[in-house]
Design a protein around this motif. Structure first.
Motif: not given
Length: 455
Positions: A171-176, A228-231, A245-248, A266-271
């Motif tokens: 999911f982190d790749f998709i967010v990026t 909007f990006w997260f949605k 989900k958050l990384p392990g 919040n995690y994906y926004k800040e990191t």
């Protein structure tokens, strides 16, 4: 023997570079040779026929330590290859995210020694891809995906497709990539202009302030934009059946911490999201510094650009950056005045030269030595395209060699000979050089001693 042949062939190119005085340097992405990582190094210069050329001059062994790499890079260029960095006008580095931060250290160290060697974008890589490749976000495996996925990644960042997402499960790749797609949309028109004609580059340089203002506005209102990006990322993940989900390692760190307010959003926004936006803004400021923009605004000397501008004297202000490189700096003002008059009061049936290449080949350019020197320096800047594709041999042949040669079969010596096959060479010089390295008969290879003596 291969090392001697390589050195002699390289020297032919470097001799032309020295005769030209001005040059710029840039590297392609790190490649594997004989089990080690190397940086391909190329030079740009204007030859005696007034043609801008890009030539491959060799590989530099890559160092993990950025400071050591910077020292070796400088030493190789100045001491081993004998180029005077005082004449270096620009530098650019096309590298993936794993090497980007290290090459910026190299650029910074060279700028400290040679402020005129401006750090620029390279036209062989679109601006959006340049920025996307350099994002130093940990955990986003851009560099590790296969070539087929890499192509789809390029398409996604360009806003043409998002099929890449079907090849990943994080999911982190998709967010990026969602963040990059949206943020880089502000730079798309600006980047296209930078890869356009001379006039496009000039006016793009003038519009950088608008682009940075738009990105700063995003940063100031990141909460709104990120919602909007997260949605968008969440909807895309749902379609692809990817769990958000958050990384392990972060989930484990939060276990037992009852006061933790860390949510996935919040995690994906800040990191991921905030660091990505901050990186893009800073990267634009770095590759389009005040010195770089001042240089690009000298493109107003190109007749077609000058014809679109009001009559003014700003050219002299921008040209002061290169005053020490001019043959007759004392006559610069008068010469620029004559150059403006020449094109402002032209006949209606006279077509204005629209590129630096055309301007350099004007029959009467010899009467404008300062203008000629300025145009020569400008076209050498890595951000400018080589206007005659016939002279892009170095980069094209390097790509062909790497594409057609297996990693374990590559040789830095043979690569240079293969890529520069059309450079004139002196076999007698190569033999004499070889003999000088083996000054006595006892030092000569046994099986070749008689042959070399006879030669």
């Amino acid at each position: 023997m291969l090392e001697i042949c390589e050195s002699c062939i390289r020297e032919e190119t470097l001799r032309e570079v020295r005769d030209s005085h001005f040059f710029s340097i840039f590297t392609a992405d790190v490649v594997g040779i004989a089990g080690e990582e190397h940086l391909p190094v190329l030079v740009r210069f204007v030859d005696e026929s007034h043609n801008l050329r890009e030539e491959f001059v060799g590989f530099l062994p890559y160092e993990a330590d950025a400071e050591i790499l910077a020292v070796k890079f400088h030493t190789t260029i100045t001491e081993k290859w004998g180029l005077n960095m005082e004449y270096c006008c620009g530098q650019a580095y096309i590298v993936s995210s794993g090497f980007s931060s290290k090459m910026k250290v190299v650029a910074s160290r060279l700028l400290e020694k040679y402020p005129q060697a401006v750090y620029t974008l390279c036209p062989s890589c679109a601006l959006n891809m340049w920025l996307a490749k350099s994002v130093p976000v940990v955990g986003v495996p851009v560099a590790g995906i296969n070539s087929d996925t890499n192509i789809r990644w390029n398409n996604y960042i360009a806003g043409r497709a998002f099929v890449l997402c079907s090849a990943v499960t994080d999911f982190d790749f998709i967010v990026t990539i969602v963040v990059l797609k949206n943020v880089l949309s502000f730079t798309r028109a600006f980047g296209k202009n930078l890869q356009g004609q001379t006039s496009d580059v000039f006016f793009a340089a003038s519009s950088l302030t608008v682009v940075l203002h738009s990105l700063n506005e995003v940063m100031e209102n990141i909460e709104v934009y990120y919602e909007f990006w997260f949605k968008e990322a969440t909807n895309l993940a749902t379609k692809l059946d990817i769990q958000m989900k958050l990384p392990g390692k972060f989930r484990r760190a939060q276990q037992g911490n009852l006061e933790s307010q860390l949510t996935s959003e919040n995690y994906y926004k800040e990191t991921l999201s905030v660091p990505t936006v901050e990186h893009i803004i800073q990267e634009l400021k770095d590759i389009f510094s005040e010195q770089d923009l001042k240089a690009l605004k000298c493109l107003s000397l190109v007749p077609s650009v000058m014809g679109q501008l009001k009559f003014n004297t700003s050219e002299k202000h921008h040209a002061d950056k290169y005053r020490s490189d001019l043959p007759n700096p004392g006559t610069l003002s008068a010469e620029l005045h004559c150059w403006r008059i020449k094109w402002k009061h032209r006949g209606k049936d006279i077509e204005l030269p629209s590129t630096i290449y055309e301007a350099l080949h004007l029959p009467d350019i010899k009467f404008f030595p300062n203008v000629y020197a300025l145009l020569k320096v400008l076209c050498i800047l890595p951000v400018m395209k080589v206007e005659n594709e016939h002279h892009e041999n170095g980069r094209k042949r390097l790509k062909a060699y790497l594409r057609n040669t297996l990693t374990d079969q590559r040789s830095s010596n043979l690569a240079l000979l293969n890529i520069n096959f059309d450079i004139k060479h002196d076999l007698d010089l190569m033999v004499d050089t070889y003999i000088k390295l083996y000054t006595t008969k006892s030092e000569l290879p046994t099986d070749n001693s008689e042959t070399i003596e006879n030669t």
